[in-house]
Motif scaffolding. Structure first.
Motif, short mmCIF file in Angstrom:
data_model
loop_
_atom_site.label_atom_id
_atom_site.label_comp_id
_atom_site.label_asym_id
_atom_site.label_seq_id
_atom_site.Cartn_x
_atom_site.Cartn_y
_atom_site.Cartn_z
N LEU A 49 0.81 -1.21 0.00
CA LEU A 49 0.00 0.00 0.00
C LEU A 49 0.85 1.27 0.00
O LEU A 49 0.34 2.35 -0.29
CB LEU A 49 -0.95 0.00 1.21
N ASP A 50 2.14 1.14 0.32
CA ASP A 50 3.04 2.29 0.31
C ASP A 50 3.56 2.61 -1.09
O ASP A 50 4.20 3.65 -1.29
CB ASP A 50 4.24 2.04 1.24
N LEU A 51 3.29 1.74 -2.05
CA LEU A 51 3.77 1.96 -3.41
C LEU A 51 3.05 3.14 -4.06
O LEU A 51 1.93 3.49 -3.67
CB LEU A 51 3.61 0.69 -4.25
N GLY A 52 3.68 3.71 -5.08
CA GLY A 52 3.18 4.95 -5.66
C GLY A 52 1.88 4.87 -6.42
O GLY A 52 0.87 5.46 -6.02
N SER A 53 1.84 4.14 -7.52
CA SER A 53 0.67 4.18 -8.40
C SER A 53 -0.34 3.09 -8.05
O SER A 53 0.03 2.07 -7.46
CB SER A 53 1.12 4.01 -9.86
N PRO A 54 -1.61 3.27 -8.44
CA PRO A 54 -2.62 2.23 -8.21
C PRO A 54 -2.24 0.90 -8.86
O PRO A 54 -2.50 -0.16 -8.30
CB PRO A 54 -3.88 2.83 -8.85
N GLU A 55 -1.62 0.99 -10.05
CA GLU A 55 -1.23 -0.23 -10.75
C GLU A 55 -0.17 -1.01 -9.96
O GLU A 55 -0.23 -2.23 -9.85
CB GLU A 55 -0.69 0.11 -12.14
N GLU A 56 0.82 -0.27 -9.42
CA GLU A 56 1.86 -0.92 -8.62
C GLU A 56 1.29 -1.53 -7.35
O GLU A 56 1.66 -2.64 -6.95
CB GLU A 56 2.96 0.10 -8.27
N ARG A 57 0.39 -0.79 -6.70
CA ARG A 57 -0.22 -1.30 -5.47
C ARG A 57 -1.03 -2.56 -5.75
O ARG A 57 -0.94 -3.55 -5.01
CB ARG A 57 -1.11 -0.23 -4.84
N ARG A 58 -1.82 -2.53 -6.83
CA ARG A 58 -2.66 -3.69 -7.15
C ARG A 58 -1.79 -4.91 -7.48
O ARG A 58 -2.08 -6.03 -7.04
CB ARG A 58 -3.58 -3.36 -8.33
N ALA A 59 -0.71 -4.71 -8.24
CA ALA A 59 0.17 -5.82 -8.60
C ALA A 59 0.84 -6.41 -7.36
O ALA A 59 0.95 -7.63 -7.21
CB ALA A 59 1.21 -5.36 -9.61
N ALA A 60 1.27 -5.53 -6.46
CA ALA A 60 1.93 -6.00 -5.23
C ALA A 60 0.95 -6.73 -4.32
O ALA A 60 1.29 -7.75 -3.72
CB ALA A 60 2.56 -4.81 -4.50
N LEU A 61 -0.25 -6.21 -4.22
CA LEU A 61 -1.26 -6.86 -3.38
C LEU A 61 -1.63 -8.23 -3.94
O LEU A 61 -1.78 -9.20 -3.19
CB LEU A 61 -2.51 -5.98 -3.29
N ALA A 62 -1.79 -8.30 -5.24
CA ALA A 62 -2.16 -9.57 -5.88
C ALA A 62 -1.08 -10.63 -5.71
O ALA A 62 -1.38 -11.83 -5.77
CB ALA A 62 -2.45 -9.34 -7.35
N LEU A 70 -10.80 -7.73 -0.32
CA LEU A 70 -11.52 -6.50 0.00
C LEU A 70 -10.65 -5.27 -0.25
O LEU A 70 -11.12 -4.24 -0.73
CB LEU A 70 -11.99 -6.52 1.46
N ILE A 71 -9.35 -5.38 0.08
CA ILE A 71 -8.44 -4.27 -0.18
C ILE A 71 -8.27 -4.07 -1.69
O ILE A 71 -8.26 -2.93 -2.18
CB ILE A 71 -7.09 -4.53 0.50
N LEU A 72 -8.16 -5.16 -2.41
CA LEU A 72 -8.06 -5.06 -3.88
C LEU A 72 -9.32 -4.42 -4.46
O LEU A 72 -9.27 -3.77 -5.50
CB LEU A 72 -7.87 -6.45 -4.48
N ALA A 73 -10.44 -4.60 -3.79
CA ALA A 73 -11.71 -4.08 -4.28
C ALA A 73 -11.94 -2.62 -3.88
O ALA A 73 -13.00 -2.07 -4.15
CB ALA A 73 -12.86 -4.94 -3.76
N SER A 74 -10.96 -2.01 -3.23
CA SER A 74 -11.17 -0.65 -2.73
C SER A 74 -10.81 0.43 -3.74
O SER A 74 -10.96 1.61 -3.46
CB SER A 74 -10.34 -0.45 -1.45
N ASP A 75 -10.33 0.05 -4.91
CA ASP A 75 -9.92 1.03 -5.90
C ASP A 75 -10.58 0.71 -7.25
O ASP A 75 -9.91 0.41 -8.24
CB ASP A 75 -8.40 1.02 -6.04
N PRO A 76 -11.93 0.74 -7.29
CA PRO A 76 -12.64 0.31 -8.50
C PRO A 76 -12.39 1.19 -9.71
O PRO A 76 -12.53 0.73 -10.84
CB PRO A 76 -14.11 0.37 -8.07
N LYS A 77 -12.02 2.44 -9.51
CA LYS A 77 -11.80 3.33 -10.66
C LYS A 77 -10.60 2.87 -11.48
O LYS A 77 -10.53 3.10 -12.68
CB LYS A 77 -11.61 4.77 -10.17
N ALA A 78 -9.63 2.25 -10.79
CA ALA A 78 -8.44 1.78 -11.50
C ALA A 78 -8.76 0.59 -12.39
O ALA A 78 -8.26 0.49 -13.51
CB ALA A 78 -7.34 1.42 -10.50
N ASP A 79 -9.59 -0.31 -11.88
CA ASP A 79 -9.91 -1.52 -12.65
C ASP A 79 -11.20 -2.13 -12.09
O ASP A 79 -11.16 -3.01 -11.23
CB ASP A 79 -8.75 -2.52 -12.56
N GLN A 80 -12.34 -1.66 -12.60
CA GLN A 80 -13.61 -2.14 -12.06
C GLN A 80 -13.82 -3.65 -12.26
O GLN A 80 -14.27 -4.33 -11.33
CB GLN A 80 -14.79 -1.37 -12.67
N PRO A 81 -13.52 -4.21 -13.43
CA PRO A 81 -13.70 -5.66 -13.59
C PRO A 81 -12.90 -6.47 -12.57
O PRO A 81 -13.40 -7.46 -12.03
CB PRO A 81 -13.21 -5.92 -15.01
#
Length: 218
Positions: free
Chosen positions: A67-80, A94-105
Motif C-alpha cells: 500500500l506504500d507503493l506509488g501508483s494504483p497499478e503498482e499497489r494492485r500488482a503488489a497486493l495480488a 476487500l483491499i483489492l476491491a477498494s480502488d474500483p476506478k483503477a480496474d472495475q472488472p
C-alpha cells in the motif's frame, strides 16, 4: 490372628502386587503414550499459535509495503502477489476491491471471489456483497441489486442497517420518494443504526422534503 492366617494374607498381598506389576508391565505403555500425547499436544498448540502469529505479522507487513507503493497499478500488482488464503484472502480481496476506478472488472472479480467462498464468515461475504452493489452501481440491474441487498438486510446480519440504507436509495432511484422517506425515517429510529448512518438518512429525508423523526416528535 494366627500365624497361618498372617502367612496367607502376606502371600495374597504378594500375589496382588505381582499382578499389579504384571499389568503395569503389560499396559503401562498406554499411560506413557497418554502423557506423551498431552505434552505433545500442548507443544503443538504453542507451535501452531506462534506460527499463526508469525504468518499474520508477515501478511500485515506485506500489505503495508504494497500500500506504500506509488501508483494504483503498482499497489494492485503488489497486493495480488501476496500469498493468502482463508480469511487473509478475504481481507486481501476487500483491499483489492477498494480502488474500483483503477480496474472495475478486477474489483468485481475480487468481490465475487469472497461472496462465493462459503468457508468465510458471513461478515466478510456480506460486506463483499454490499461493496459489490456499490461498485457495480447502475451497471447492475436494479432488481439484482435489490435482491442482493435484501439477502444481507435480514435480521441478525452484520450489515443489515447499511443494506437497508442502500435499499432506500434504490427506492429513490425508482422515483418512489415517499416510500424512501418512510424507510429512511425508520432507519433513523433503528437502535442498530450508527450515528453516521442516521445523520446521512436525516440529510436525505430533508432533501426529499420529509421531516426527520426527531423534528416531528418535538
Amino acid at each position: 490372628m494366627s500365624n497361618p492366617d498372617s502367612f496367607i494374607e502376606e502371600v495374597t498381598e504378594e500375589v496382588r502386587r505381582d499382578r499389579l506389576f504384571g499389568l503395569f508391565r503389560k499396559y503401562g505403555w498406554i499411560g506413557v503414550l497418554l502423557v506423551l500425547g498431552i505434552v505433545g499436544g500442548a507443544a503443538w498448540n504453542e507451535w501452531s499459535k506462534s506460527r499463526a502469529e508469525a504468518r499474520a505479522e508477515a501478511f500485515g507487513d506485506a500489505l503495508i509495503d504494497a500500500l506504500d507503493l506509488g501508483s494504483p497499478e503498482e499497489r494492485r500488482a503488489a497486493l495480488a502477489a501476496i500469498p493468502a488464503d482463508g480469511q487473509q484472502g478475504a481481507i486481501l480481496n476487500l483491499i483489492l476491491a477498494s480502488d474500483p476506478k483503477a480496474d472495475q472488472p478486477a474489483t468485481l472479480a475480487a468481490l465475487d471471489a469472497i461472496i462465493a467462498d462459503a468457508s468465510l464468515p458471513v461478515s466478510y461475504r456480506d460486506l463483499a456483497t454490499l461493496r459489490r452493489v456499490l461498485v457495480a452501481g447502475a451497471g447492475m440491474e436494479l432488481a439484482d441489486r435489490r435482491s442482493a441487498l435484501q439477502a444481507i438486510a435480514a435480521p441478525g446480519r452484520p450489515y443489515r442497517t447499511l443494506a437497508e440504507e442502500q435499499l432506500a436509495y434504490l427506492l429513490i432511484e425508482e422515483g418512489q420518494t415517499e416510500a424512501a422517506i418512510t424507510a429512511l425515517q425508520a432507519l433513523m429510529q433503528d437502535q442498530e443504526a450508527s450515528g453516521a448512518l442516521k445523520a446521512r438518512a436525516g440529510q436525505v429525508v430533508t432533501a426529499l422534503g420529509g421531516t426527520p423523526p426527531e423534528a416531528s416528535s418535538g
